[in-house]
Scaffold this active site. Structure first.
Site, PDB file in Angstrom:
ATOM      1  N   TYR A   1     -16.029 -10.052 -36.376  1.00 22.26           N
ATOM      2  CA  TYR A   1     -15.427 -11.356 -36.005  1.00 22.26           C
ATOM      3  C   TYR A   1     -16.537 -12.288 -35.501  1.00 22.26           C
ATOM      4  O   TYR A   1     -16.669 -13.421 -35.967  1.00 22.26           O
ATOM      5  CB  TYR A   1     -14.352 -11.173 -34.926  1.00 22.26           C
ATOM      6  CG  TYR A   1     -14.063 -12.466 -34.191  1.00 22.26           C
ATOM      7  CD1 TYR A   1     -14.560 -12.701 -32.915  1.00 22.26           C
ATOM      8  CD2 TYR A   1     -13.329 -13.471 -34.814  1.00 22.26           C
ATOM      9  CE1 TYR A   1     -14.335 -13.904 -32.271  1.00 22.26           C
ATOM     10  CE2 TYR A   1     -13.101 -14.674 -34.165  1.00 22.26           C
ATOM     11  CZ  TYR A   1     -13.608 -14.885 -32.899  1.00 22.26           C
ATOM     12  OH  TYR A   1     -13.395 -16.082 -32.261  1.00 22.26           O
TER      13      TYR A   1
ATOM     14  N   GLY B   1      -1.203 -21.742 -35.184  1.00 22.48           N
ATOM     15  CA  GLY B   1      -1.791 -20.687 -34.334  1.00 22.48           C
ATOM     16  C   GLY B   1      -1.771 -21.099 -32.872  1.00 22.48           C
ATOM     17  O   GLY B   1      -1.290 -22.174 -32.511  1.00 22.48           O
TER      18      GLY B   1
ATOM     19  N   ARG C   1     -12.944  -0.314 -26.010  1.00 21.78           N
ATOM     20  CA  ARG C   1     -12.566  -0.801 -27.340  1.00 21.78           C
ATOM     21  C   ARG C   1     -13.844  -1.201 -28.066  1.00 21.78           C
ATOM     22  O   ARG C   1     -14.648  -1.987 -27.505  1.00 21.78           O
ATOM     23  CB  ARG C   1     -11.623  -2.010 -27.209  1.00 21.78           C
ATOM     24  CG  ARG C   1     -11.173  -2.609 -28.509  1.00 21.78           C
ATOM     25  CD  ARG C   1     -10.200  -3.770 -28.279  1.00 21.78           C
ATOM     26  NE  ARG C   1     -10.879  -4.927 -27.689  1.00 21.78           N
ATOM     27  CZ  ARG C   1     -10.258  -6.102 -27.470  1.00 21.78           C
ATOM     28  NH1 ARG C   1      -8.981  -6.241 -27.747  1.00 21.78           N
ATOM     29  NH2 ARG C   1     -10.927  -7.120 -26.939  1.00 21.78           N
TER      30      ARG C   1
ATOM     31  N   LYS D   1     -18.330 -16.015 -37.105  1.00 24.79           N
ATOM     32  CA  LYS D   1     -18.543 -17.290 -36.399  1.00 24.79           C
ATOM     33  C   LYS D   1     -20.036 -17.654 -36.400  1.00 24.79           C
ATOM     34  O   LYS D   1     -20.414 -18.804 -36.573  1.00 24.79           O
ATOM     35  CB  LYS D   1     -18.014 -17.191 -34.959  1.00 24.79           C
ATOM     36  CG  LYS D   1     -16.507 -17.022 -34.851  1.00 24.79           C
ATOM     37  CD  LYS D   1     -15.735 -18.198 -35.447  1.00 24.79           C
ATOM     38  CE  LYS D   1     -14.241 -18.055 -35.258  1.00 24.79           C
ATOM     39  NZ  LYS D   1     -13.471 -19.166 -35.855  1.00 24.79           N
TER      40      LYS D   1
ATOM     41  N   SER E   1     -17.044 -19.476 -31.193  1.00 24.48           N
ATOM     42  CA  SER E   1     -16.694 -18.497 -30.165  1.00 24.48           C
ATOM     43  C   SER E   1     -17.904 -18.086 -29.342  1.00 24.48           C
ATOM     44  O   SER E   1     -19.026 -18.057 -29.835  1.00 24.48           O
ATOM     45  CB  SER E   1     -16.095 -17.258 -30.851  1.00 24.48           C
ATOM     46  OG  SER E   1     -16.005 -16.198 -29.931  1.00 24.48           O
TER      47      SER E   1
HETATM   48  C1  WQD Z   1     -10.208  -9.333 -23.174  1.00 24.97           C
HETATM   49  C2  WQD Z   1     -10.469  -8.070 -22.379  1.00 24.97           C
HETATM   50  C3  WQD Z   1     -10.423  -6.085 -23.717  1.00 24.97           C
HETATM   51  C4  WQD Z   1      -6.202  -5.945 -24.651  1.00 24.97           C
HETATM   52  C5  WQD Z   1     -10.922 -13.202 -27.266  1.00 24.97           C
HETATM   53  C6  WQD Z   1     -10.471 -13.685 -28.596  1.00 24.97           C
HETATM   54  C7  WQD Z   1     -11.643 -14.111 -29.416  1.00 24.97           C
HETATM   55  C8  WQD Z   1     -12.513 -15.050 -28.643  1.00 24.97           C
HETATM   56  C9  WQD Z   1     -12.904 -14.496 -27.291  1.00 24.97           C
HETATM   57  C10 WQD Z   1     -12.010 -17.261 -29.339  1.00 24.97           C
HETATM   58  C11 WQD Z   1     -11.378  -7.098 -23.131  1.00 24.97           C
HETATM   59  C12 WQD Z   1      -9.328  -6.062 -22.649  1.00 24.97           C
HETATM   60  C13 WQD Z   1      -7.439  -6.350 -24.185  1.00 24.97           C
HETATM   61  C14 WQD Z   1      -5.571  -4.803 -24.089  1.00 24.97           C
HETATM   62  C15 WQD Z   1      -7.439  -4.544 -22.624  1.00 24.97           C
HETATM   63  N1  WQD Z   1     -11.860 -16.291 -28.457  1.00 24.97           N
HETATM   64  N2  WQD Z   1      -8.033  -5.641 -23.182  1.00 24.97           N
HETATM   65  N3  WQD Z   1      -6.228  -4.139 -23.089  1.00 24.97           N
HETATM   66  O1  WQD Z   1     -11.800  -9.621 -26.950  1.00 24.97           O
HETATM   67  O2  WQD Z   1     -12.559 -11.228 -25.137  1.00 24.97           O
HETATM   68  O3  WQD Z   1     -11.691 -12.043 -27.392  1.00 24.97           O
HETATM   69  O4  WQD Z   1     -11.695 -14.173 -26.611  1.00 24.97           O
HETATM   70  O5  WQD Z   1     -12.729 -17.320 -30.250  1.00 24.97           O
HETATM   71  O6  WQD Z   1     -11.127 -14.741 -30.567  1.00 24.97           O
HETATM   72  O7  WQD Z   1      -9.804 -12.626 -29.230  1.00 24.97           O
HETATM   73  O8  WQD Z   1     -10.148 -11.064 -25.685  1.00 24.97           O
HETATM   74  O9  WQD Z   1      -7.929 -10.589 -24.735  1.00 24.97           O
HETATM   75  O10 WQD Z   1      -8.746  -9.198 -26.708  1.00 24.97           O
HETATM   76  O11 WQD Z   1      -9.792  -8.898 -24.463  1.00 24.97           O
HETATM   77  O12 WQD Z   1      -8.012  -3.915 -21.710  1.00 24.97           O
HETATM   78  O13 WQD Z   1      -4.447  -4.384 -24.476  1.00 24.97           O
HETATM   79  O14 WQD Z   1      -9.234  -7.387 -22.196  1.00 24.97           O
HETATM   80  O15 WQD Z   1     -11.001  -4.796 -23.846  1.00 24.97           O
HETATM   81  O16 WQD Z   1     -12.201  -6.452 -22.202  1.00 24.97           O
HETATM   82  P1  WQD Z   1     -11.636 -10.899 -26.267  1.00 24.97           P
HETATM   83  P2  WQD Z   1      -9.061  -9.932 -25.448  1.00 24.97           P
END
Ligand code: WQD
Length: 341
Positions: free
Chosen positions: A154, A14, A295, A158, A128
């Site tokens: 999710y 990963g 989202r 955790k 997380s």
């Molecule tokens: C970040 C921001 C989305 C996609 C990640 C990991 C999770 C954890 C925390 C480890 C949000 C926005 C995203 C897109 C967008 N890490 N977005 N358009 O949700 O904070 O979680 O970090 O454990 O496992 O997944 O990260 O990159 O999905 O989103 O606007 O096409 O970007 O809404 O605000 P997230 P993300």
């Protein structure tokens, strides 16, 4: 102190797992990778070998198969485990809660049964920032805060995992360390290893790099009405290599008590819109984007107080968000040129 240098890395193909494997190999450890490649690609093994110049020990399999998991412990003298294997997309977990509870928790419980049977007490657990919950979001999150109510299945997996580990550590010699990631981004500086989402990326930076590469038509920014300076969500984006190095530090971390916990972030928040603008400035590529609805599962702002990891683990972030953006873009171009998927 770890007796054996053989370290089981679950989820080692990963994103964070593979970068941690590279760091372990550089320091003379022997990572044993176990991964079912349900959310990654076995082609990453070749990339790890390319960077490290050494063969990888890799078992392809599902941690929900306890006999398979036991067979790995029987074949190797495992000195410690870094447990990454889990599904990790906030938005996806809202749509498929059972998928997440089954995979993330059954895998953990099988692992814990093996750790007890084979008397392995060193465990670094991939946790997380989402365990801090919605109520704590918006201020620098620190490890003394009580865990909150995660905003997604999710996050709950955790949260529940940390509680399971605390309960077991209170009654056995198991000594888990929880590393609470904020938002790991970027790629290996060589450009030969990085994030390899299967299908449309859930995470924002790979979506941006794929848009810049013309694979995606445009980025949808999920929500512009959050309580943040520009209305888009704020996150703490940390270079994946800095996150990987913290895992190696945690392996040799000895501590009082029965468990320990560290935030892995930079301490700085960046909005989605700012991330897009930083990408355009750093790479000279313009990104097509539109604003869409929020989202489910997202919160306004999450960023870390990282003073504990700096002080206790003697670990510090060495790379900037611009470094991460440029490394991610370099990897995106490399993987397309070399048809890695
Ligand atoms: C970040 C921001 C989305 C996609 C990640 C990991 C999770 C954890 C925390 C480890 C949000 C926005 C995203 C897109 C967008 N890490 N977005 N358009 O949700 O904070 O979680 O970090 O454990 O496992 O997944 O990260 O990159 O999905 O989103 O606007 O096409 O970007 O809404 O605000 P997230 P993300």
């Amino acid at each position: 102190m770890i007796e054996s240098k053989e370290i089981l890395v679950t989820g080692g193909t990963g994103f964070i797992g593979s970068h941690t494997v590279v760091e372990l190999m550089e320091l003379g450890y022997t990572p044993i990778i176990l991964d079912n490649c349900s959310n990654s690609s076995a082609s990453i093994i070749k990339q790890i070998q390319l960077i490290s110049g050494k063969e990888c020990i890799f078992y392809r399999g599902d941690m929900r198969d306890r006999e398979l998991l036991r067979s790995v412990f029987e074949k190797h003298d495992i000195g410690g485990v870094i447990h990454f294997a889990a599904f990790k997309a906030v938005g996806e977990s809202v749509e498929k809660p059972l998928h997440y509870y089954d995979n993330n928790l059954v895998s953990l419980i099988n692992l814990l049964c093996c750790l007890e049977e084979f008397k392995v007490n060193k465990l670094v657990f991939s946790s997380s920032c989402t365990v801090y919950g919605v109520e704590n979001a918006r201020e620098p999150l620190n490890e003394t805060m009580p865990v909150g109510k995660p905003n997604s299945p999710y996050g709950w997996t955790k949260w529940i995992a940390e509680q399971i580990l605390i309960d077991i550590a209170s009654k056995t010699p198991l000594r888990p360390i929880f590393l609470r990631y904020f938002n790991p981004i970027g790629a290996h500086a060589s450009g030969k290893l990085g994030e390899l989402p299967l299908g449309p990326p859930n995470n924002v930076l790979p979506y941006i790099t794929q848009t810049a590469a013309g694979i995606r038509k445009e980025l949808t920014i999920f929500g512009k009405d959050y309580d943040t300076p520009d209305g888009t969500c704020v996150r703490d984006y940390i270079h994946v290599t800095d996150v990987a190095k913290a895992h190696v530090k945690a392996l040799s971390h000895e501590f009082e008590g029965t468990s320990d916990v560290f935030n892995l972030g930079t301490g700085k928040g960046t909005s989605v819109l700012e991330l897009v603008q930083l990408f355009e400035k750093a790479t000279g590529k313009s990104i097509n984007y539109q604003f869409g609805p929020r989202r489910p599962g997202d919160v306004d702002a999450l960023f870390a107080d990282v003073s504990k990891a700096k002080k206790i683990l003697n670990w510090n972030t060495e790379r900037t968000i611009e470094d991460a953006i440029l490394d991610a873009w370099k990897w995106e171009q490399y993987r397309l040129e070399n048809e890695i998927s």
